[in-house]
Design a protein around this motif. Structure first.
Motif, PDB file in Angstrom:
ATOM      1  N   ILE A 325       0.965  -1.162  -0.095  1.00 58.41           N
ATOM      2  CA  ILE A 325       0.011   0.140  -0.004  1.00 58.41           C
ATOM      3  C   ILE A 325       0.930   1.336  -0.016  1.00 58.41           C
ATOM      4  N   ALA A 326       0.532   2.303  -0.404  1.00 53.71           N
ATOM      5  CA  ALA A 326       1.026   3.633  -0.509  1.00 53.71           C
ATOM      6  C   ALA A 326       0.037   4.703  -0.178  1.00 53.71           C
ATOM      7  N   VAL A 327       0.062   5.652   0.430  1.00 52.11           N
ATOM      8  CA  VAL A 327      -0.690   6.742   1.202  1.00 52.11           C
ATOM      9  C   VAL A 327      -0.019   8.109   0.566  1.00 52.11           C
ATOM     10  N   ASP A 328      -0.905   8.793  -0.481  1.00 52.83           N
ATOM     11  CA  ASP A 328      -0.428  10.154  -0.800  1.00 52.83           C
ATOM     12  C   ASP A 328      -0.565  11.118   0.161  1.00 52.83           C
ATOM     13  N   SER A 329      -0.330  12.291  -0.339  1.00 49.26           N
ATOM     14  CA  SER A 329      -0.490  13.617   0.569  1.00 49.26           C
ATOM     15  C   SER A 329      -1.756  14.028   0.810  1.00 49.26           C
ATOM     16  N   GLU A 330      -2.676  13.659   0.015  1.00 50.68           N
ATOM     17  CA  GLU A 330      -3.985  14.025   0.014  1.00 50.68           C
ATOM     18  C   GLU A 330      -4.990  13.105   0.993  1.00 50.68           C
ATOM     19  N   GLY A 331      -4.249  11.933   1.260  1.00 48.96           N
ATOM     20  CA  GLY A 331      -4.903  10.829   2.239  1.00 48.96           C
ATOM     21  C   GLY A 331      -5.531   9.656   1.245  1.00 48.96           C
ATOM     22  N   SER A 332      -5.298   9.551  -0.052  1.00 46.60           N
ATOM     23  CA  SER A 332      -5.514   8.640  -0.894  1.00 46.60           C
ATOM     24  C   SER A 332      -4.838   7.487  -0.533  1.00 46.60           C
ATOM     25  N   VAL A 333      -5.277   6.274  -0.691  1.00 48.28           N
ATOM     26  CA  VAL A 333      -4.619   5.010  -0.603  1.00 48.28           C
ATOM     27  C   VAL A 333      -4.487   4.115  -1.528  1.00 48.28           C
ATOM     28  N   TYR A 334      -3.524   3.781  -2.360  1.00 46.42           N
ATOM     29  CA  TYR A 334      -3.202   2.899  -3.336  1.00 46.42           C
ATOM     30  C   TYR A 334      -2.807   1.656  -2.655  1.00 46.42           C
ATOM     31  N   ALA A 335      -3.435   0.520  -3.293  1.00 47.79           N
ATOM     32  CA  ALA A 335      -3.249  -0.757  -2.934  1.00 47.79           C
ATOM     33  C   ALA A 335      -3.022  -1.670  -4.048  1.00 47.79           C
ATOM     34  N   GLY A 336      -1.974  -2.629  -4.219  1.00 45.68           N
ATOM     35  CA  GLY A 336      -1.419  -3.573  -5.153  1.00 45.68           C
ATOM     36  C   GLY A 336      -1.459  -4.744  -4.363  1.00 45.68           C
ATOM     37  N   GLY A 337      -1.818  -5.909  -5.308  1.00 46.39           N
ATOM     38  CA  GLY A 337      -1.614  -7.275  -4.987  1.00 46.39           C
ATOM     39  C   GLY A 337      -2.402  -8.181  -5.720  1.00 46.39           C
ATOM     40  N   ASP A 338      -3.280  -9.029  -5.430  1.00 41.31           N
ATOM     41  CA  ASP A 338      -3.746 -10.284  -6.202  1.00 41.31           C
ATOM     42  C   ASP A 338      -5.418 -10.231  -5.879  1.00 41.31           C
ATOM     43  N   ARG A 345     -18.051  -7.408  -5.181  1.00 41.62           N
ATOM     44  CA  ARG A 345     -17.680  -7.098  -6.766  1.00 41.62           C
ATOM     45  C   ARG A 345     -18.547  -5.857  -7.245  1.00 41.62           C
ATOM     46  N   SER A 346     -18.516  -5.057  -6.455  1.00 42.56           N
ATOM     47  CA  SER A 346     -19.345  -3.604  -6.585  1.00 42.56           C
ATOM     48  C   SER A 346     -18.551  -2.820  -7.543  1.00 42.56           C
ATOM     49  N   VAL A 347     -17.287  -3.146  -7.463  1.00 39.87           N
ATOM     50  CA  VAL A 347     -16.467  -1.963  -8.233  1.00 39.87           C
ATOM     51  C   VAL A 347     -15.343  -3.135  -9.045  1.00 39.87           C
ATOM     52  N   LEU A 348     -15.441  -3.175 -10.422  1.00 43.88           N
ATOM     53  CA  LEU A 348     -14.831  -4.048 -11.065  1.00 43.88           C
ATOM     54  C   LEU A 348     -13.557  -3.303 -11.610  1.00 43.88           C
ATOM     55  N   ASN A 349     -12.700  -4.210 -12.589  1.00 47.13           N
ATOM     56  CA  ASN A 349     -11.480  -3.647 -13.373  1.00 47.13           C
ATOM     57  C   ASN A 349     -10.576  -3.192 -12.090  1.00 47.13           C
ATOM     58  N   LEU A 350     -10.340  -3.604 -11.087  1.00 46.15           N
ATOM     59  CA  LEU A 350      -9.405  -3.409 -10.182  1.00 46.15           C
ATOM     60  C   LEU A 350      -8.089  -4.087 -10.486  1.00 46.15           C
ATOM     61  N   ARG A 351      -8.425  -5.374 -10.944  1.00 42.97           N
ATOM     62  CA  ARG A 351      -7.199  -6.193 -11.422  1.00 42.97           C
ATOM     63  C   ARG A 351      -5.786  -5.659 -10.935  1.00 42.97           C
ATOM     64  N   HIS A 352      -5.674  -6.354  -9.704  1.00 36.52           N
ATOM     65  CA  HIS A 352      -4.330  -6.206  -9.064  1.00 36.52           C
ATOM     66  C   HIS A 352      -3.641  -4.743  -8.550  1.00 36.52           C
ATOM     67  N   VAL A 353      -4.529  -3.749  -8.976  1.00 37.82           N
ATOM     68  CA  VAL A 353      -4.339  -2.101  -8.403  1.00 37.82           C
ATOM     69  C   VAL A 353      -5.500  -1.542  -7.994  1.00 37.82           C
ATOM     70  N   ALA A 354      -5.539  -0.746  -7.051  1.00 37.22           N
ATOM     71  CA  ALA A 354      -6.868   0.102  -6.876  1.00 37.22           C
ATOM     72  C   ALA A 354      -6.356   1.329  -6.038  1.00 37.22           C
ATOM     73  N   LYS A 355      -7.356   2.285  -5.862  1.00 38.98           N
ATOM     74  CA  LYS A 355      -7.289   3.415  -5.182  1.00 38.98           C
ATOM     75  C   LYS A 355      -8.286   3.714  -4.251  1.00 38.98           C
ATOM     76  N   TRP A 356      -8.145   4.049  -3.081  1.00 37.20           N
ATOM     77  CA  TRP A 356      -9.265   4.203  -2.240  1.00 37.20           C
ATOM     78  C   TRP A 356      -9.416   5.822  -1.921  1.00 37.20           C
ATOM     79  N   GLN A 357     -10.332   6.383  -2.550  1.00 40.04           N
ATOM     80  CA  GLN A 357     -10.516   7.941  -2.255  1.00 40.04           C
ATOM     81  C   GLN A 357     -11.949   8.211  -2.054  1.00 40.04           C
ATOM     82  N   ASP A 358     -12.055   9.232  -1.217  1.00 44.20           N
ATOM     83  CA  ASP A 358     -13.763   9.912  -0.762  1.00 44.20           C
ATOM     84  C   ASP A 358     -14.339   8.549  -0.402  1.00 44.20           C
ATOM     85  N   GLY A 359     -13.813   7.759   0.384  1.00 41.59           N
ATOM     86  CA  GLY A 359     -14.432   6.471   0.762  1.00 41.59           C
ATOM     87  C   GLY A 359     -15.129   5.569  -0.350  1.00 41.59           C
TER      88      GLY A 359
END
Length: 498
Positions: A325-338, A345-359
């Motif tokens: 994981i990595a957290v940017d200066s705005e507080g958004s969180v990036y995640a990488g994995g499997d 399955r409410s959000v698709l096309n994440l495919r090994h990497v995603a961003k958590w932003q505004d909840g």
């Protein structure tokens, strides 16, 4: 390929006086629109990296790979220069460097500490951990001249297992991993220990931990926080004793695993790995593979990620969780994995990497790879709101041919079509000043292609400028135009229109 150049751009010091010229090509129908923001052809490691660490203008990369960009002297450890966008060798590392690198820690003393499973680095005996000085580009071992731990003849660093995590706090360097030695070590000497950088002494920690340590970080108050596969999987050490963080985390049918810990600026502790529940046992909350903790309260982050990975051909895998994981200066969180989708399955096309932003979870184009056998092991933030990812992936966009070299870059405001890494006249990323209603640039167009000049206030919404069209068979030097209205501001790009 369209090229842009601006000799005067380098001398301009204030971005407030600059316009931005960003070249793009028409969207390709087989990609999601945002897939033009992925770039895969920098070259990279073969086979895979395990860890990134940003040090000034470079990303250091460790792993268990034979070469980087086809150079065997960049084995298991190499670095990527963010200025030149090119791979470099780390001084002292050659093709003789055996053993993988599983963690890289850039400490507040200016040194880089690497951990893994090796016995020598740059012709220096170093048992699974070593120190590199990027200022002098020299190596040193962490040697205790009078070791007090068991079986000193085996070496006085961690032995019989890999080092996975390193964290410096004050004069102490904490080291965690799966190591159980030296040989015949008692339980309280396993998995985690410290090295005093002033006295050069290795020491055990009071009470220890009962299984491997995968992650270490420093809490805002200076405490040590550890994550791993021990009971509870996440714990805090105050210098004398351990306590679970928020009651810990656990798996549904197996022990939980915490692989990475990172604090945000607001003091939230984010953790990721392979787990199903957060909070005290018996009263926990469902959360798969990622969560946040602050002021005694957990954030399940919309439940995390789905436990099933659906491949492009419709077959399924069990996902293996989040690796970094990595957290940017705005507080958004990036995640990488499997993983390939959010929980449920409410959000698709994440495919090994995603961003958590505004909840909410958001995709980065169509992600990296299309199968459950691919994985993102490590991620690092760039300097322009961009993201670098590394791991095992031989496909790129959802329906692309192939992603190359296990290393890729995502930039939300760059179109990487026809991109040339490190080129001084690169179409993408050129700042060009406006003087007397004139853009100062040079465009060399592609024969048979028309280009439209567009302006934007935010790099998201674009408006065409009247009369700003030219055919690519010629060269356009500068452009006089009427300044755009407030709806199209100070960013400019040429877009291929056919």
């Amino acid at each position: 390929m369209m090229k842009l150049s601006s000799p005067s751009a380098r001398s301009v010091g204030s971005l407030a006086t600059l316009a931005f010229l960003l070249a793009i090509a028409p969207a390709r129908a087989e990609f999601l629109p945002d897939d033009v923001h992925w770039y895969y052809t920098y070259g990279g490691p073969s086979p895979e990296p395990f860890v990134f660490e940003t040090v000034n203008n470079r990303i250091y990369m460790g792993g268990l790979f034979l070469n980087t960009a086809n150079d065997s002297n960049r084995k298991n450890l190499a670095r990527f220069n963010l200025d030149t966008e090119a791979w470099e060798s780390v001084p002292g590392i050659t093709s003789a460097f055996n053993g993988g690198v599983w963690d890289i820690h850039f400490a507040d003393d200016g040194f880089i500490y690497i951990g893994g499973n090796f016995s020598r680095v740059a012709d220096i005996e170093a048992q699974d951990i070593a120190r590199f000085d990027p200022r002098t580009e020299t190596w040193a071992a962490l040697t205790d001249p009078n070791p007090s731990l068991v079986t000193p003849d085996q070496g006085n660093g961690p032995t019989n297992g890999r080092v996975f995590a390193i964290q410096k706090i004050g004069d102490l360097l904490y080291v965690g991993g799966e190591f159980t030695g030296p040989r015949d070590s008692p339980d309280d000497e396993k998995y985690i220990r410290s090295f005093n950088l002033v006295t050069n002494k290795w020491a055990k920690l009071p009470s220890g931990l009962d299984n491997q340590v995968r992650a270490l970080t420093k809490a805002p108050n200076g405490d040590l926080v550890a994550g791993g596969q021990f009971t509870g999987s996440v714990a805090r050490f105050d210098g004398s004793s351990w306590s679970l963080v928020g009651g810990g985390v656990r798996g549904a049918a197996r022990d939980g695993m915490v692989r990475k810990l990172e604090y945000s600026r607001d003091g939230t502790l984010y953790l990721c790995g392979d787990f199903d529940e957060i909070g005290a046992e018996g009263s926990g909350v469902a959360a798969r593979d990622i969560a946040g903790y602050k002021d005694g309260a957990w954030n399940a982050m919309a439940g995390g990620f789905d436990d099933t990975y659906v491949q492009s051909n419709g077959t399924t895998f069990m996902s293996d969780g989040v690796y970094d994981i990595a957290v940017d200066s705005e507080g958004s969180v990036y995640a990488g994995g499997d993983f390939d989708a959010s929980n449920g399955r409410s959000v698709l096309n994440l495919r090994h990497v995603a961003k958590w932003q505004d909840g909410a979870w958001k995709s980065l184009g169509s992600g990296v790879g299309t199968t459950g056998s691919q994985i993102v092991n490590c991620i690092a933030l760039g300097r322009e709101g961009d993201l670098f990812v590394g791991g095992t992936f031989n496909e790129g966009h959802k329906n692309a041919g192939s992603a190359k070299y296990q290393f890729a870059r995502w930039h939300p405001n760059r179109d990487f079509t026809d991109y040339v890494p490190g080129a001084s006249d690169n179409a993408t990323g050129q700042f060009v000043p406006v003087a007397e209603d004139r853009l100062d640039y040079q465009v060399i167009g592609r024969p048979g292609t028309s280009y439209q000049l567009e302006a934007s206030p935010d790099l998201i919404n674009w408006a065409a400028l009247d009369g700003a069209v030219f055919e690519g068979s010629g060269v356009r030097q500068g452009f006089s135009f009427t300044p755009p209205s407030d709806t199209a501001g100070r960013y400019y790009r040429y877009r291929a229109t056919d």
